[in-house]
Scaffold this active site. Structure first.
Site, short mmCIF file in Angstrom:
data_model
loop_
_atom_site.label_atom_id
_atom_site.label_comp_id
_atom_site.label_asym_id
_atom_site.label_seq_id
_atom_site.Cartn_x
_atom_site.Cartn_y
_atom_site.Cartn_z
N GLY A 155 -23.01 13.57 12.25
CA GLY A 155 -23.78 13.96 13.44
C GLY A 155 -24.82 15.01 13.04
O GLY A 155 -25.20 15.10 11.86
N ARG A 156 -25.23 15.78 14.02
CA ARG A 156 -26.30 16.77 13.74
C ARG A 156 -25.89 17.77 12.66
O ARG A 156 -26.69 18.10 11.78
CB ARG A 156 -26.66 17.51 15.04
CG ARG A 156 -27.39 16.65 16.03
CD ARG A 156 -27.34 17.28 17.41
NE ARG A 156 -26.01 17.09 17.98
CZ ARG A 156 -25.75 16.64 19.21
NH1 ARG A 156 -26.74 16.38 20.03
NH2 ARG A 156 -24.52 16.48 19.64
N ILE A 157 -24.66 18.27 12.73
CA ILE A 157 -24.24 19.29 11.77
C ILE A 157 -24.09 18.66 10.38
O ILE A 157 -24.52 19.23 9.37
CB ILE A 157 -22.94 19.98 12.23
CG1 ILE A 157 -23.19 20.71 13.56
CG2 ILE A 157 -22.44 20.97 11.17
CD1 ILE A 157 -21.93 21.19 14.27
N ARG A 178 -18.62 6.73 11.98
CA ARG A 178 -18.25 5.56 12.79
C ARG A 178 -19.36 4.51 12.70
O ARG A 178 -19.11 3.34 12.54
CB ARG A 178 -18.09 5.98 14.25
CG ARG A 178 -16.67 6.02 14.71
CD ARG A 178 -16.62 6.48 16.12
NE ARG A 178 -17.70 7.44 16.39
CZ ARG A 178 -17.96 7.98 17.56
NH1 ARG A 178 -17.26 7.67 18.60
NH2 ARG A 178 -18.94 8.86 17.72
N ILE A 237 -14.80 22.08 8.82
CA ILE A 237 -15.38 22.93 9.88
C ILE A 237 -15.39 22.17 11.20
O ILE A 237 -16.11 22.56 12.13
CB ILE A 237 -16.80 23.41 9.53
CG1 ILE A 237 -17.74 22.22 9.25
CG2 ILE A 237 -16.79 24.39 8.38
CD1 ILE A 237 -19.21 22.57 9.33
N ALA A 238 -14.61 21.08 11.27
CA ALA A 238 -14.66 20.22 12.47
C ALA A 238 -13.67 20.73 13.52
O ALA A 238 -14.05 21.54 14.39
CB ALA A 238 -14.37 18.78 12.09
N ARG A 239 -12.46 20.30 13.43
CA ARG A 239 -11.40 20.73 14.35
C ARG A 239 -10.09 20.65 13.61
O ARG A 239 -9.89 19.76 12.77
CB ARG A 239 -11.30 19.80 15.56
CG ARG A 239 -12.26 20.09 16.70
CD ARG A 239 -11.91 21.38 17.44
NE ARG A 239 -12.82 21.65 18.52
CZ ARG A 239 -13.97 22.32 18.40
NH1 ARG A 239 -14.35 22.82 17.23
NH2 ARG A 239 -14.73 22.53 19.46
N GLU A 268 -4.39 26.35 15.95
CA GLU A 268 -4.96 27.69 15.82
C GLU A 268 -4.91 28.44 17.16
O GLU A 268 -4.93 27.80 18.21
CB GLU A 268 -6.42 27.58 15.32
CG GLU A 268 -7.37 26.90 16.29
CD GLU A 268 -8.77 26.75 15.71
OE1 GLU A 268 -8.93 26.22 14.60
OE2 GLU A 268 -9.72 27.16 16.42
N HIS A 286 -12.28 30.31 12.49
CA HIS A 286 -13.14 29.52 13.40
C HIS A 286 -14.42 30.28 13.76
O HIS A 286 -14.69 30.58 14.94
CB HIS A 286 -12.36 29.13 14.66
CG HIS A 286 -12.93 27.92 15.36
ND1 HIS A 286 -12.18 27.02 16.06
CD2 HIS A 286 -14.21 27.47 15.46
CE1 HIS A 286 -12.96 26.07 16.57
NE2 HIS A 286 -14.20 26.33 16.22
N ILE A 287 -15.21 30.58 12.72
CA ILE A 287 -16.42 31.39 12.93
C ILE A 287 -17.69 30.66 12.51
O ILE A 287 -18.74 31.29 12.34
CB ILE A 287 -16.33 32.74 12.17
CG1 ILE A 287 -16.07 32.53 10.67
CG2 ILE A 287 -15.28 33.64 12.79
CD1 ILE A 287 -16.27 33.79 9.83
#
Ligand code: 8YV
Length: 330
Positions: A155-157, A178, A237-239, A268, A286-287
């Site tokens: 995606g964008r990131i 996907r 860095i996703a989830r 978390e 998560h920063i």
């Protein structure tokens, strides 16, 4: 009488004041993290909420508050919102895309570099007073420049990270997603689409940026880690939940991959304790989006969404970044 809204966590006070122009605001300057019962209670009588990823909006919460019209997340990810349940009840949801893309891509790249070059591990060694002499193989890591950067979730990131790697560090960029990107975007990112198997097999540095959903749960587990190079790094860095943290901790302990960088964790702010015992992982709380400018932009966009969703301001009725715009019409 102004409509009542909830700001579920502490945010910039001047942005809360922007909401007070239109709304009777209940904010949370003490920054309590509401459990479900307290969230339900605080939402009583509220037409909208400026939320963060820490609160879950599911059918039970929505049914207890049928007057609720809008849930405006101060986050791009919205796995804390049951969008189907919102659709079924005509509740509009919004998120904060775009404003955090570059900041988050910067951080993902930094975490990947820290893992590859063993920055945290060597800093801990130094702080412990263990540094007594130089040696030729002390904290040798893997090169970043010229290496193969693998991105899961483009995606964008993901695209921001790809550009940093290709243009700044001369990396070969491969990705799996996907759906394959349009050729113009692939060219802009200098990125090639590959199968997930090829991504795992060929990446020197694998960065995970895929949104969390039941379909991406444990997308990286023991079987996937086993397919990676022993010299590879993995950055998430996703989830939390996209990576099986227990399997990752074991792979790191057994040096089945070289190192990892993690900004997000399953459950978390609790962490799988095994991750704290392995040296070859960089852990951050998560920063990835945490710069003042970006957090302000996220909070302002969430406020713009809430103001517009409830029919106020210059965009009345047209929140800038809806997730389920159809709910507004319903
Ligand atoms: C937030 C994030 O800080 O935007 C997201 O999806 O993960 C972070 O930028 C966090 O979710 C707080 O809402």
């Amino acid at each position: 009488m102004k409509p009542a809204v909830l700001v579920s966590r502490a945010i910039f006070p001047d942005i809360v004041d922007r909401l007070r122009v239109h709304f009777d605001v209940q904010d949370n300057p003490e920054d309590r993290v509401f459990k479900k019962a307290e969230l339900i209670e605080r939402l009583a009588g509220k037409q909208g909420v400026l939320a963060t990823g820490s609160e879950r909006f599911d059918a039970e919460v929505l049914d207890a508050n049928p007057q609720l019209k809008a849930v405006c997340n101060m986050a791009v990810g919205y796995n804390n919102i049951d969008v189907d349940a919102c659709n079924a009840r005509g509740v509009l949801c919004t998120n904060t895309p775009d404003v955090l893309t570059e900041t988050t891509a910067d951080f993902g790249f930094a975490l990947m570099m820290a893992a590859a070059r063993r920055i945290a591990e060597s800093e801990h060694y130094l702080r412990r007073g263990d540094w007594k002499k130089w040696s030729y193989d002390m904290f040798t890591g893997g090169d970043v420049h010229g290496a193969t950067l693998g991105i899961l979730g483009m995606g964008r990131i993901g695209q921001g990270i790809a550009k940093r790697g290709a243009l700044g560090f001369g990396m070969k960029v491969i990705y799996h997603n996907r759906s394959r990107l349009a050729p113009a975007i692939e060219a802009e990112c200098r990125a090639s689409y590959v199968s997930k198997e090829a991504l795992l097999r060929d990446a020197d540095h694998l960065v995970i940026v895929v949104p969390y959903s039941p379909a991406s749960h444990h997308a990286i587990g023991a079987a996937e880690l086993a397919q990676m190079k022993r010299t590879a790094t993995l950055t998430n860095i996703a989830r939390g939940g996209v990576v099986d943290d227990a399997a990752l901790a074991q792979a790191l302990a057994e040096r089945r991959i070289a190192s990892a960088g993690l900004d997000v964790f399953e459950g978390e702010p609790a962490l799988n304790p095994a991750l704290l015992t392995v040296p070859n992982v960089v852990l951050t709380p998560h920063i990835a989006s945490a710069t003042i400018a970006t957090r302000r932009a996220m909070a302002n966009l969430a406020a713009d969404n809430l103001i517009a969703a409830l029919g106020f301001g210059p965009n009345a009725g047209h929140p800038p970044t809806p997730i389920n715009a159809a709910a507004l019409k319903g």
